[in-house]
Motif scaffolding. Structure first.
Motif, mmCIF file in Angstrom:
data_model
loop_
_atom_site.group_PDB
_atom_site.id
_atom_site.type_symbol
_atom_site.label_atom_id
_atom_site.label_comp_id
_atom_site.label_asym_id
_atom_site.label_seq_id
_atom_site.Cartn_x
_atom_site.Cartn_y
_atom_site.Cartn_z
ATOM 1 N N ARG A 181 0.843 -1.188 0.000
ATOM 2 C CA ARG A 181 0.000 0.000 0.000
ATOM 3 C C ARG A 181 0.887 1.250 0.000
ATOM 4 N N ALA A 182 1.929 1.246 0.825
ATOM 5 C CA ALA A 182 2.835 2.399 0.863
ATOM 6 C C ALA A 182 3.514 2.612 -0.487
ATOM 7 N N LEU A 183 3.928 1.524 -1.134
ATOM 8 C CA LEU A 183 4.599 1.642 -2.424
ATOM 9 C C LEU A 183 3.652 2.150 -3.505
ATOM 10 N N SER A 184 2.425 1.634 -3.533
ATOM 11 C CA SER A 184 1.485 2.111 -4.546
ATOM 12 C C SER A 184 1.028 3.532 -4.247
ATOM 13 N N VAL A 240 -9.540 1.581 -6.738
ATOM 14 C CA VAL A 240 -9.306 1.341 -5.316
ATOM 15 C C VAL A 240 -8.296 2.327 -4.728
ATOM 16 N N LEU A 241 -7.314 2.752 -5.521
ATOM 17 C CA LEU A 241 -6.326 3.695 -4.976
ATOM 18 C C LEU A 241 -6.983 5.025 -4.643
ATOM 19 N N ALA A 242 -7.884 5.462 -5.501
ATOM 20 C CA ALA A 242 -8.579 6.725 -5.243
ATOM 21 C C ALA A 242 -9.541 6.612 -4.063
ATOM 22 N N HIS A 243 -10.026 5.421 -3.797
ATOM 23 C CA HIS A 243 -11.010 5.213 -2.728
ATOM 24 C C HIS A 243 -10.377 4.889 -1.375
ATOM 25 N N ARG A 244 -9.075 4.757 -1.326
ATOM 26 C CA ARG A 244 -8.427 4.444 -0.056
ATOM 27 C C ARG A 244 -8.652 5.561 0.960
ATOM 28 N N ARG A 245 -8.834 5.161 2.207
ATOM 29 C CA ARG A 245 -9.006 6.129 3.285
ATOM 30 C C ARG A 245 -8.047 5.778 4.409
ATOM 31 N N PRO A 246 -7.518 6.781 5.099
ATOM 32 C CA PRO A 246 -6.659 6.485 6.263
ATOM 33 C C PRO A 246 -7.470 5.772 7.328
ATOM 34 N N ILE A 247 -6.854 4.805 7.943
ATOM 35 C CA ILE A 247 -7.525 4.024 8.992
ATOM 36 C C ILE A 247 -6.930 4.440 10.339
ATOM 37 N N GLY A 248 -7.772 4.967 11.198
ATOM 38 C CA GLY A 248 -7.300 5.347 12.521
ATOM 39 C C GLY A 248 -7.418 4.194 13.508
ATOM 40 N N GLU A 258 -4.552 -5.489 -5.375
ATOM 41 C CA GLU A 258 -4.682 -4.416 -4.378
ATOM 42 C C GLU A 258 -4.017 -3.123 -4.844
ATOM 43 N N ALA A 259 -2.873 -3.251 -5.495
ATOM 44 C CA ALA A 259 -2.101 -2.076 -5.895
ATOM 45 C C ALA A 259 -2.459 -1.595 -7.292
ATOM 46 N N GLY A 260 -3.213 -2.391 -8.061
ATOM 47 C CA GLY A 260 -3.453 -2.044 -9.446
ATOM 48 C C GLY A 260 -2.151 -1.902 -10.198
ATOM 49 N N ALA A 261 -1.223 -2.826 -9.970
ATOM 50 C CA ALA A 261 0.136 -2.713 -10.503
ATOM 51 C C ALA A 261 0.596 -4.059 -11.039
ATOM 52 N N PHE A 262 1.598 -4.026 -11.898
ATOM 53 C CA PHE A 262 2.260 -5.257 -12.311
ATOM 54 C C PHE A 262 3.120 -5.775 -11.155
ATOM 55 N N VAL A 263 3.203 -7.090 -11.029
ATOM 56 C CA VAL A 263 4.118 -7.733 -10.089
ATOM 57 C C VAL A 263 5.063 -8.618 -10.884
ATOM 58 N N VAL A 264 6.350 -8.449 -10.651
ATOM 59 C CA VAL A 264 7.371 -9.295 -11.267
ATOM 60 C C VAL A 264 8.118 -9.998 -10.136
ATOM 61 N N ALA A 265 8.026 -11.323 -10.116
ATOM 62 C CA ALA A 265 8.564 -12.099 -8.997
ATOM 63 C C ALA A 265 9.546 -13.140 -9.520
ATOM 64 N N ALA A 266 10.841 -12.800 -9.490
ATOM 65 C CA ALA A 266 11.897 -13.729 -9.883
ATOM 66 C C ALA A 266 12.237 -14.611 -8.687
ATOM 67 N N ALA A 267 12.269 -15.920 -8.895
ATOM 68 C CA ALA A 267 12.380 -16.849 -7.771
ATOM 69 C C ALA A 267 13.541 -17.828 -7.936
ATOM 70 N N GLN A 268 14.029 -18.276 -6.803
ATOM 71 C CA GLN A 268 14.904 -19.437 -6.770
ATOM 72 C C GLN A 268 14.040 -20.700 -6.937
ATOM 73 N N GLY A 269 14.591 -21.697 -7.625
ATOM 74 C CA GLY A 269 13.834 -22.925 -7.796
ATOM 75 C C GLY A 269 14.728 -24.136 -7.968
#
Length: 276
Positions: A165-168, A262-270, A200-211
Motif C-alpha cells: 500500500r505504501a509503495l502504490s 481502489v487507490l482513489a477510494h483508499r481512506r486512512p484508517i485510525g 490491491e495495488a493495481g500494478a504489475f508484479v514481477v517475482a523472480a524466484a529461486q527454484g
C-alpha cells in the motif's frame, strides 16, 4: 516494457552466482529485453553459516554486484538484482539481504534492505531464523525507471500488505518481489499472495524466484511469475531454471485503475473502535 526474469538455483560459490547473472544479462539483452529481474540471494544461498561467512563480503567487494554492473553497462540493460547476501558495515548483526536497481550505464539507482525477516518453524520440521544473521531494513524504497516507478520488496515481505500500500501510494506501478520460497509455503501461498498484491495495488508484479535443489541441501519452490494489475498471471516459469521474457503494457494499469479505482477510494484508517 519487455521484462526478462531469471529463475535460478543458486549455490554456495559467489563466482558461479556472478557467472549465472552475467549470462542472464547477455541472454536478456539478446532477446530484446528492457530490464532483467533476478531472484533473492542471487550471489549465494548457503545455510552453513561458517562456510557462508567466508564468502559474504561488503558491497564494494562483492563479485556478483561488480560483474552485473559491468554487464548491464556493456549491454545497455537495466537490472533489478533481487538481493545479495552482503556484510553490513557497522550494523548490529553481520549481514544484510540487499536488493539493487542498476541502470543501463551500470550505475546503482536504488538499494533496498529486506524489512521483514523469515523466522518460522514449519510443520515439515524446517526451521528458519533469518534474524539470527541478518539486519532488517528500515524503510520502503521505490525508484523511477523509463517504464514507471518500481517498488521494491523481497520474499517474506510479500505477506505484509501495508508495505505494498505504501509503495502504490508513492506511485509504484510495478512491484518487484524476488524470492527464495520454501516448497510448502510456495505451494500454499505463492500464487494467491502475488495475485492479491497486484490486484490491491493495481500494478504489475514481477517475482523472480529461486527454484530447485540447492547445493546447501534446501529446496525452493520456483514458479517465477509476472502478474498484471487485474491479477492475471502473464508468465509462470514452473520448476526449471532459465530466463523468460514477458511484455508488460503500461496502458493496462490505467485500464484496471479506471475500472476499479481502489487507490482513489483508499481512506486512512485510525484507531479501531472496539465494542462489547
Amino acid at each position: 516494457m519487455r521484462a526478462a526474469i531469471l529463475q535460478a538455483c543458486t549455490g554456495t560459490d559467489p563466482l558461479l552466482g556472478a557467472r549465472t547473472l552475467v549470462e542472464a544479462v547477455e541472454r536478456a539483452a539478446g532477446e530484446g529485453a528492457d530490464m532483467l529481474f533476478t531472484p533473492e540471494m542471487s550471489n549465494l544461498l548457503d545455510r552453513d553459516r561458517a562456510r557462508a561467512a567466508a564468502a559474504i563480503v561488503i558491497e564494494a567487494e562483492d563479485v556478483t554486484l561488480a560483474a552485473v554492473r559491468e554487464a548491464a553497462a556493456r549491454h545497455g540493460l537495466w537490472v533489478h538484482v533481487g538481493s545479495l547476501a552482503l556484510r553490513a558495515d557497522g550494523a548490529g548483526a553481520p549481514y544484510v539481504n540487499r536488493g539493487f536497481v542498476i541502470d543501463a550505464d551500470g550505475a546503482i539507482r536504488a538499494r533496498y534492505d529486506k524489512m521483514h525477516l523469515f523466522d518460522v518453524d514449519l510443520p515439515t520440521g524446517e526451521s528458519w531464523r533469518e534474524s539470527a544473521s541478518y539486519v532488517r531494513g528500515s524503510g520502503a524504497v521505490a525508484v523511477d525507471t523509463p517504464w514507471g516507478r518500481l517498488g521494491l520488496a523481497i520474499c517474506y515481505d510479500l505477506r505484509f500488505p501495508d508495505l505494498f500500500r505504501a509503495l502504490s501510494d508513492a506511485g509504484a506501478t510495478i512491484l518487484a518481489l524476488p524470492a527464495a520460497f520454501t516448497v510448502p509455503t510456495g505451494q500454499a501461498h505463492w500464487h494467491v499472495l502475488l495475485r492479491a498484491r497486484a490486484i490491491e495495488a493495481g500494478a504489475f508484479v514481477v517475482a523472480a524466484a529461486q527454484g530447485g535443489h540447492h547445493a546447501d541441501g534446501r529446496e525452493t519452490y520456483g514458479h517465477s511469475l509476472a502478474v498484471d494489475p487485474w491479477g492475471e498471471v502473464l508468465l509462470d516459469m514452473g520448476d526449471a531454471p532459465g530466463v523468460a521474457v514477458v511484455a508488460l503494457d503500461p496502458a493496462r494499469i490505467d485500464q484496471v485503475r479506471t475500472r476499479i479505482p481502489v487507490l482513489a477510494h483508499r481512506r486512512p484508517i485510525g484507531a479501531v473502535e472496539i465494542t462489547s
